[in-house]
Design a protein around this motif. Structure first.
Motif, PDB file in Angstrom:
ATOM      1  N   ALA A   1     -37.532  87.825  -3.086  1.00  0.00           N
ATOM      2  CA  ALA A   1     -36.158  88.151  -3.461  1.00  0.00           C
ATOM      3  C   ALA A   1     -35.447  86.903  -3.956  1.00  0.00           C
ATOM      4  CB  ALA A   1     -35.396  88.747  -2.279  1.00  0.00           C
ATOM      5  N   SER A   2     -34.569  87.108  -4.923  1.00  0.00           N
ATOM      6  CA  SER A   2     -33.710  86.043  -5.435  1.00  0.00           C
ATOM      7  C   SER A   2     -32.287  86.319  -4.953  1.00  0.00           C
ATOM      8  CB  SER A   2     -33.754  86.035  -6.972  1.00  0.00           C
ATOM      9  OG  SER A   2     -32.814  85.136  -7.500  1.00  0.00           O
ATOM     10  N   HIS A   3     -31.612  85.271  -4.512  1.00  0.00           N
ATOM     11  CA  HIS A   3     -30.265  85.467  -3.963  1.00  0.00           C
ATOM     12  C   HIS A   3     -29.243  84.597  -4.694  1.00  0.00           C
ATOM     13  CE1 HIS A   3     -31.543  87.932  -0.581  1.00  0.00           C
ATOM     14  NE2 HIS A   3     -32.574  87.106  -0.441  1.00  0.00           N
ATOM     15  N   GLY A   4     -28.009  85.085  -4.695  1.00  0.00           N
ATOM     16  CA  GLY A   4     -26.905  84.300  -5.240  1.00  0.00           C
ATOM     17  C   GLY A   4     -26.644  84.499  -6.717  1.00  0.00           C
TER      18      GLY A   4
ATOM     19  N   ALA B   1     -24.417  90.090  -9.226  1.00  0.00           N
ATOM     20  CA  ALA B   1     -24.809  91.503  -9.316  1.00  0.00           C
ATOM     21  C   ALA B   1     -26.309  91.731  -9.171  1.00  0.00           C
ATOM     22  CB  ALA B   1     -24.320  92.133 -10.628  1.00  0.00           C
ATOM     23  N   GLN B   2     -27.082  90.688  -8.843  1.00  0.00           N
ATOM     24  CA  GLN B   2     -28.533  90.833  -8.686  1.00  0.00           C
ATOM     25  C   GLN B   2     -29.009  90.287  -7.336  1.00  0.00           C
ATOM     26  OE1 GLN B   2     -30.600  92.331 -10.987  1.00  0.00           O
ATOM     27  NE2 GLN B   2     -28.765  92.841 -12.139  1.00  0.00           N
TER      28      GLN B   2
ATOM     29  N   PRO C   1     -37.437  88.478  -8.192  1.00  0.00           N
ATOM     30  CA  PRO C   1     -37.284  87.702  -9.426  1.00  0.00           C
ATOM     31  C   PRO C   1     -38.199  88.159 -10.553  1.00  0.00           C
ATOM     32  CG  PRO C   1     -38.295  86.386  -7.682  1.00  0.00           C
ATOM     33  CD  PRO C   1     -37.797  87.625  -7.046  1.00  0.00           C
ATOM     34  N   LEU C   2     -39.411  88.598 -10.227  1.00  0.00           N
ATOM     35  CA  LEU C   2     -40.309  89.070 -11.287  1.00  0.00           C
ATOM     36  C   LEU C   2     -39.796  90.378 -11.888  1.00  0.00           C
ATOM     37  CD1 LEU C   2     -43.822  88.270  -9.772  1.00  0.00           C
ATOM     38  CD2 LEU C   2     -42.438  86.918 -11.365  1.00  0.00           C
TER      39      LEU C   2
ATOM     40  N   VAL D   1     -31.263  80.064 -10.092  1.00  0.00           N
ATOM     41  CA  VAL D   1     -31.418  80.999 -11.204  1.00  0.00           C
ATOM     42  C   VAL D   1     -30.106  81.178 -11.958  1.00  0.00           C
ATOM     43  CG1 VAL D   1     -33.370  82.206 -10.162  1.00  0.00           C
ATOM     44  CG2 VAL D   1     -31.060  83.007  -9.700  1.00  0.00           C
ATOM     45  N   ALA D   2     -28.988  81.127 -11.252  1.00  0.00           N
ATOM     46  CA  ALA D   2     -27.702  81.288 -11.911  1.00  0.00           C
ATOM     47  C   ALA D   2     -27.422  80.120 -12.853  1.00  0.00           C
ATOM     48  CB  ALA D   2     -26.586  81.416 -10.870  1.00  0.00           C
ATOM     49  N   TRP D   3     -27.669  78.900 -12.385  1.00  0.00           N
ATOM     50  CA  TRP D   3     -27.485  77.742 -13.253  1.00  0.00           C
ATOM     51  C   TRP D   3     -28.446  77.784 -14.434  1.00  0.00           C
ATOM     52  CZ3 TRP D   3     -26.821  74.482  -8.334  1.00  0.00           C
ATOM     53  CH2 TRP D   3     -25.463  74.154  -8.153  1.00  0.00           C
ATOM     54  N   ALA D   4     -29.701  78.184 -14.193  1.00  0.00           N
ATOM     55  CA  ALA D   4     -30.681  78.243 -15.276  1.00  0.00           C
ATOM     56  C   ALA D   4     -30.235  79.227 -16.353  1.00  0.00           C
ATOM     57  CB  ALA D   4     -32.051  78.642 -14.721  1.00  0.00           C
TER      58      ALA D   4
END
Length: 302
Positions: free
Chosen positions: A43-46, A49-50, A55-56, A277-280
């Motif tokens: 799981a990806s957090h932060g 809305a996701q 992540p995949l 992931v948000a910064w990316a």
């Protein structure tokens, strides 16, 4: 056919850049080796809305949406070399393909260099973690540890105490100085000096650390700040400046994510610190918009 832009890397940064370029009706080609950094996490957090999404799955959804644009294309493979070619750039793949574009976005990411401890690698992304903002909440109030990897580990141990009772495992390294010990004590963070032999637990779960003197210390999550490497030599091949940080290299960019080589942009974990992931994704948007506008207004590239 020559593209307006080639994106090297098809994860959060690369797909975000590609989407904005495609929506600007420019031809964009994404080269992707299919090994995103966060593939080890369920799981990806932060991310807005996701939160909690795999992540995949997020990447697959983004690819499917991008594929709906007729001016976007995908190439599966590894980009092994890049160079200036005329008024643009040429990228060669491991299978011999050669692609050309006016501009490049380097979004190939990084790989973590994990400590060589039995039981650690298989728990990476599940109970051996890097970012408390990404995964700390799920272990809140439980028994936590930080594995010493360098001076930054002292700061990490102070921070992780926000999420639960924390022990800094020095793993045989020298004890911190008195000032650092006082800061850790103020955060009620313990110190375990002994070398760690192995991580224990069922499957990808962590239940304890085995210490070299025969003890086992209960633990439910271990935070590690490992060094990392760039996933590709393309930045160095092109002559982009790369800065060496405390944990690894970062491609130098300006505020619009252009590197020191005009026409070459970089986004994602390879071009920033810290990482998420948000910064990316946000940096990918910046790179995509900036790249497009220099196609429209060449004077901006001067």
């Amino acid at each position: 056919m020559r593209s307006d832009a080639i994106i090297v890397g098809g994860s959060f940064a690369g797909l975000s850049a590609a989407l904005y370029i495609a929506r600007a009706r420019r031809r964009v080609c994404i080269i992707d080796a299919g090994a995103p950094r966060n593939r080890f996490a369920d799981a990806s957090h932060g991310f807005f809305a996701q939160d909690g999404e795999n992540p995949l799955t997020m990447i697959a959804t983004a690819r499917a949406q991008l594929a709906g644009y007729p001016n976007a294309s995908f190439v599966a493979g590894e980009a092994v070399s890049a160079r200036a070619a005329g008024d643009g750039f040429a990228v060669s793949l491991a299978d011999g393909q050669r692609l050309e574009a006016s501009k490049l976005v380097l979004a190939f990411g990084i790989s973590d260099i994990l400590p060589d401890l039995p039981g650690l690698a298989e728990r990476w992304g599940a109970s051996v973690l890097h970012c408390p903002y990404c995964h700390g909440f799920e272990f809140a109030g439980r028994v936590l540890g930080v594995l010493f990897a360098g001076p930054k580990s002292l700061h990490q141990a102070e921070l992780i105490a926000e999420w639960g009772p924390t022990t800094l495992f020095l793993n045989g390294h020298p004890a911190p100085d008195a000032e650092a010990r006082a800061r850790l004590a103020a955060r009620t963070t313990g110190i375990e000096p002994g070398p760690v032999q192995a991580l224990l637990g069922e499957g990808r779960a962590l239940s304890a650390l085995a210490i070299a003197d025969g003890r086992t210390i209960p633990l439910e999550a271990l935070f590690v700040g490992p060094r990392y490497r760039l996933n590709s030599p393309l930045a160095e091949q092109l002559g982009c400046a790369v800065d060496e940080g405390m944990l690894g290299p970062t491609i130098r960019t300006d505020a619009m994510k252009e590197t020191t080589v005009p026409g070459v942009y970089a986004a994602g974990d390879a071009a920033r610190f810290p990482h998420s992931v948000a910064w990316a994704s946000a940096d990918g948007v910046t790179a995509g918009v900036s790249l497009h506008q220099t196609l429209v207004f060449p004077r901006l590239a001067a």
